[in-house]
Enzyme design. Structure first.
Site, PDB file in Angstrom:
ATOM      1  N   PHE A  42     -15.162  -4.083  28.989  1.00  0.00           N
ATOM      2  CA  PHE A  42     -15.521  -4.467  30.351  1.00  0.00           C
ATOM      3  C   PHE A  42     -15.314  -3.252  31.235  1.00  0.00           C
ATOM      4  CE2 PHE A  42     -14.975  -5.912  34.649  1.00  0.00           C
ATOM      5  CZ  PHE A  42     -16.038  -6.785  34.795  1.00  0.00           C
TER       6      PHE A  42
ATOM      7  N   ASP B  28     -11.117   4.651  30.457  1.00  0.00           N
ATOM      8  CA  ASP B  28     -11.227   3.734  31.580  1.00  0.00           C
ATOM      9  C   ASP B  28      -9.842   3.130  31.813  1.00  0.00           C
ATOM     10  OD1 ASP B  28     -11.530   1.615  33.298  1.00  0.00           O
ATOM     11  OD2 ASP B  28     -13.296   0.771  32.310  1.00  0.00           O
TER      12      ASP B  28
ATOM     13  N   LYS C   5      -8.984   0.165  41.317  1.00  0.00           N
ATOM     14  CA  LYS C   5      -8.117  -0.977  41.590  1.00  0.00           C
ATOM     15  C   LYS C   5      -6.834  -0.598  42.319  1.00  0.00           C
ATOM     16  CE  LYS C   5     -10.092  -4.041  38.105  1.00  0.00           C
ATOM     17  NZ  LYS C   5     -10.944  -4.763  39.050  1.00  0.00           N
TER      18      LYS C   5
END
Length: 403
Positions: A146, A231, A260
């Protein structure tokens, strides 16, 4: 008073459903205020936030240092565009580059934007540095990944909900099983410019790869002249008990993709960090973002970097994570099938004979704990790093109670 207030949440949920596209299926909780690890809904009910904005709130809600930085910057300057330089830009970029041990930083806004940036940089590096024929570059990714929801990114997703009905899909990606070094080696050839991986797969259920996997990926990328792109949007910035999840194996990727928590739960901030021989392939006009690296974002993110440089939050995550995982593991055989994760990040597989993950999260919310389900009967726990030990114990007790 309590009876009157109880009617507010259903009405607010219904209003949101009426006026918004149904691309999410949120729990029926309407939050109005928050502080630290706790949130309060419009009816005055408090919840322990064990999702933390998918790790965007690593430092908790309204961390005083971060809020103060945002307030101060709001009174001075919020946006210039990258047509000019502002006085917060170099401070943030230098701090993040030093935290990552890299030469350069390219700031963006969202995690998906940062992944798109990493893909573009990898391809350009492949053409200009490695010598891959124009248009032939390939990037190897892992099944169960994801990385975001743009058209290009969902093109190499294996999740039907994320991918189906959004074609035609972007070519140039090869998908291999996560954790399988042999499959990865077979997928790399002369056209491969990068291997893009999550050090821990969050959306898939907090999947931790075998201990030899990331070192093996690093060795393969080095030997084949391929960029290793990590990531760390969810796994980085203290979540797993180290600054980056790659640190657990002593692995240093060629490119960090961050987001984030970098915005402190206040503003969207993302970035790519790499050395000059990689990010240096970009020239003016070839890639950019109007809001990327804006003054407000940089002021907050610079304080995030400063918090991480103390090591306090990484240590809290490591120590409290041991406690969390010990408590969760004690539930195996008592309604829990398996527990995975690192630091203050856990994937918990509920016995599907008992309930789905969604049902578990609904029952937890009734008892004052917010969590998020994924893939059937799995729930994810990722409390803010400011959570207290007794609060963690209380959350696990609530989980035990619903089981």
């Amino acid at each position: 008073m309590i009876v009157d207030d109880l009617v507010r949440t259903p009405a607010a949920v219904a209003d949101a459903e009426r006026w918004t596209a149904h691309n999410y299926h949120p729990l029926p909780v309407v939050i109005s205020s928050a502080e630290g690890a706790w949130v309060t809904d419009i009816d005055g009910k408090r919840y322990l936030d064990c999702l933390a904005g998918y790790s965007a709130l690593n430092f908790g809600h309204r961390h005083p240092t971060l809020v103060a930085a945002a307030h101060a910057q709001l009174d001075r300057l919020t946006l210039t565009s990258r047509a000019f330089v502002h006085d917060q830009f170099a401070t943030f970029c230098r701090g993040l580059a030093e935290l990552c041990g890299k030469d350069l930083v390219l700031p963006m806004n969202t995690g998906a934007e940062a992944i798109e940036t990493a893909i573009k940089v990898s391809r350009k590096w492949g053409y200009k540095v490695k010598g891959v024929p124009d248009g032939a570059a390939t990037i190897v990714v892992a099944a169960g990944n994801f990385h975001g929801r743009t058209t290009t990114i969902v093109s190499f997703s294996t999740d039907p909900d994320a991918r189906n009905d959004y074609g035609p899909y972007t070519p140039g990606f090869r998908i291999v099983p996560y954790g399988d070094l042999e499959a990865l080696a077979e997928a790399i050839d002369d056209t491969t410019v990068a291997v893009l991986l999550e050090p821990i797969q969050g959306e898939q259920g907090v999947i931790v790869p075998p201990p030899d996997y990331l070192p093996g990926v690093r060795a393969l990328c080095t030997s084949q002249n391929v960029l290793f792109v990590a990531d760390e949007i969810q796994s980085g910035l203290g979540r797993t008990g180290t600054t980056f999840a790659c640190d657990h194996e002593g692995v240093v990727p060629d490119m960090y993709v961050l987001g984030k928590a970098l915005g402190g739960g206040i503003v969207p901030v993302s970035a790519v960090a790499a050395n000059a021989d990689v990010l240096g392939v970009l020239r003016p006009g070839e890639h950019g973002s109007t809001f990327g690296g804006n003054p407000l974002a940089c002021a907050v993110a610079a304080e995030v970097v400063a918090l991480l440089k103390t090591g306090e939050y990484q240590q809290r995550s490591a120590e409290l994570g041991k406690r969390l995982h010990a408590d969760l593991s004690a539930l195996i055989g008592h309604g829990v099938v398996a527990v995975r994760g690192r630091g203050l990040w856990a994937g918990v597989d509920i016995d599907p004979a008992l309930m789905t993950g969604r049902e578990a999260c609904e029952l937890l919310a009734e008892r004052g704990v917010l969590a998020k389900d994924t893939h059937g009967s799995t729930i994810r726990l990722a409390p803010p790093l400011v959570v207290e030990p007794d609060e963690l114990d209380w959350a696990v007790e609530r989980l035990a109670a619903i089981l």
